[in-house]
Design a protein around this motif. Structure first.
Motif, short mmCIF file in Angstrom:
data_model
loop_
_atom_site.label_atom_id
_atom_site.label_comp_id
_atom_site.label_asym_id
_atom_site.label_seq_id
_atom_site.Cartn_x
_atom_site.Cartn_y
_atom_site.Cartn_z
N LEU A 51 29.22 30.69 54.19
CA LEU A 51 29.82 31.29 53.00
C LEU A 51 30.07 30.27 51.89
N HIS A 73 28.51 30.54 48.13
CA HIS A 73 29.44 30.55 46.99
C HIS A 73 29.04 29.49 45.97
N LEU A 115 36.64 37.46 54.56
CA LEU A 115 36.01 36.20 54.93
C LEU A 115 35.90 36.06 56.45
N GLY A 162 32.64 37.42 57.31
CA GLY A 162 31.52 36.95 56.51
C GLY A 162 31.17 37.79 55.31
N LEU A 206 31.83 39.11 51.50
CA LEU A 206 32.49 38.85 50.23
C LEU A 206 32.09 39.89 49.19
#
Length: 476
Positions: A360, A364, A386, A389, A391
């Motif tokens: 992640l 990001h 989160l 996993g 978002l």
């Protein structure tokens, strides 16, 4: 189509049929108001027998069936298709909220059997009245229905511990494209007798049949609950925090939600909820723990785990631990009102993505860097589950630009950047919202050709007339 509607009135006693334009327009507008379509009628069956009869008559007249639960979906899956060859096809919109024939509980088997029209909140309350827990939890739980949860394979805030809707379903009953009742409601945890069609229907977004009843798992209700709010340096620190907590309190950890500073600032702008005071610009984490043990024992255990987390760890800057349910709900309000705060703020480019938790931070950083390299200025409103996993990587226009114009000019480029980044990290472009009519072309483009051919073959085999929700999920 007048003959078809008259046939429904005469042939299916008790079926509620609405042909007035205003109620049809309301029912055929999706939650995000992105799609405003129409239908011949809104039909509201009370029994599975009525659904069977309705589907048979729709098949005889070539009328498509769009099934709708609480209409809380975000990808246009619960309203008739807005464009393409299927947009001109006659539809009925089948609302399931009157399907309430069955609501029973087997305490010894830890199962609950319910009709598709019950809301998630009603099912939660029925289980709680028997001292049990149905752990699926969504912001829309007062409106969304069990049938819709199953059709979309809903996720929510407790997937980390209990799994998504697919993992909570032991059996379901549905009406197939021939108007026949199919399925299995026996509540078996072990059953190796042929293909398990339940898993085809779950997550099929109404394209393979009409789900009418389901048998779902229950759990003993926790006796204690504890919520913590953490200020962390960044998403890297959030993932490290998750790993630490899982090592020390795996069985108590229920939810792990991450939010960037912009998301929480936006909530506090539009709602009275206030976040615990922490360093300016830091990220936020909300963690929930629950246990069958005592409140005091859970609180002491969590306090010890979090104290150990902060010891010598500059990436975790502040921790607030709730003392009672009221404080816990105040913290959850911050997380749950992010989407509503975004709606108040204006249009934005939404992404529902997921990848392995370990990647992640990589996603990001790559996505934001690529947006910057493309010369696009955005306000990232980033938050999500989160712990599993997932978002919600939402991008708003800068405050000095008109949001509608910004979306028209840059939405496609932003989508390409975010989707490329998540796929490069071994992820998915749709974690819990589904495909609907919004992402059907994208699904085709990113899916391996043999797999996509299998999707098409399954649809053709189970729904040869393309009766159910045409123009959704599949691009052809």
């Amino acid at each position: 189509m007048t003959e078809f509607l008259e046939n429904l009135v005469r042939g299916i006693p008790g079926l509620k049929i609405t042909t007035d334009p205003d109620p049809i327009a309301q029912a055929c507008t999706d939650w995000r108001k992105r799609y405003a379509t129409t239908a011949l009628a809104v039909v509201e069956p009370q029994t599975t027998a009525q659904v069977e009869a309705l589907v048979k008559r729709c098949g005889e007249h070539g009328v498509a069936v769009c099934t709708q639960g609480g209409n809380t979906g975000l990808v246009g899956g619960a309203v008739p298709v807005a464009d393409g060859e299927h947009a001109t096809r006659p539809h009925v919109l089948l609302k399931t909220h009157r399907l309430r024939e069955v609501l029973t509980l087997d305490e010894a088997n830890l199962t609950l059997t319910a009709s598709a029209g019950y809301t998630l909140h009603e099912i939660q309350e029925f289980a709680a009245a028997h001292g049990l827990l149905f752990p699926l939890s969504l912001a829309s739980e007062g409106t969304c229905t069990l049938g819709g949860n199953l059709a979309s394979n809903a996720g929510g805030v407790a997937v980390l511990r209990y799994g998504n809707t697919r993992e909570l379903c032991l059996g379901l009953e549905y009406v197939n494209a021939h108007g026949e009742r199919c399925g299995d409601l026996r509540g078996l945890r072990k059953n190796n007798t042929g293909y398990d069609l339940r898993h085809l229907l779950i997550g099929s977004e109404g394209t393979l049949g009409v789900i009418t009843t389901a048998c779902i798992k229950l759990y003993p209700a926790p006796n204690s609950r504890c919520v913590a709010w953490l200020h962390v340096r960044d998403i890297d620190a959030a993932v490290q925090t998750l790993n630490h907590i899982q090592q020390k309190a795996f069985h108590e950890l229920t939810s792990f939600e991450w939010m960037n500073a912009t998301a929480i600032d936006l909530v506090q702008k539009h709602f009275p909820a206030k976040a615990p005071v922490g360093p300016a610009g830091c990220d936020h984490v909300l963690v929930e723990f629950s246990s069958l043990g005592s409140e005091a024992a859970l609180h002491d255990h969590v306090a010890g785990v979090l104290a150990d987390l902060m010891n010598g760890n500059p990436a975790v800057m502040n921790i607030t631990l709730t003392k009672n349910a009221r404080e816990a709900e105040q913290l959850w309000a911050l997380r749950e009102n992010i989407s509503e705060a975004q709606a108040k703020e204006g249009l934005n480019v939404k992404h529902d993505v997921a990848c392995p938790v370990s990647r992640l931070p990589e996603f990001h950083h790559q996505a934001l860097a690529a947006i910057e390299e493309a010369g696009l200025s955005v306000q990232p409103i980033l938050f999500g589950h989160l712990g599993d996993g997932n978002l919600h990587f939402n991008l708003s226009a800068p405050s000095h630009l008109d949001a509608k114009v910004f979306l028209e000019q840059h939405q496609e480029a932003l989508n390409d950047i975010v989707h490329s980044a998540i796929l490069a990290c071994g992820g998915t472009v749709s974690a819990e919202h589904g495909i609907g009519q919004l992402k059907r072309g994208l699904l085709r483009d990113i899916t391996a050709a043999p797999t996509y051919r299998a999707f098409v073959a399954i649809k053709a085999a189970l729904d040869p007339q393309n009766l159910f929700n045409p123009g959704k999920l599949l691009a052809n």
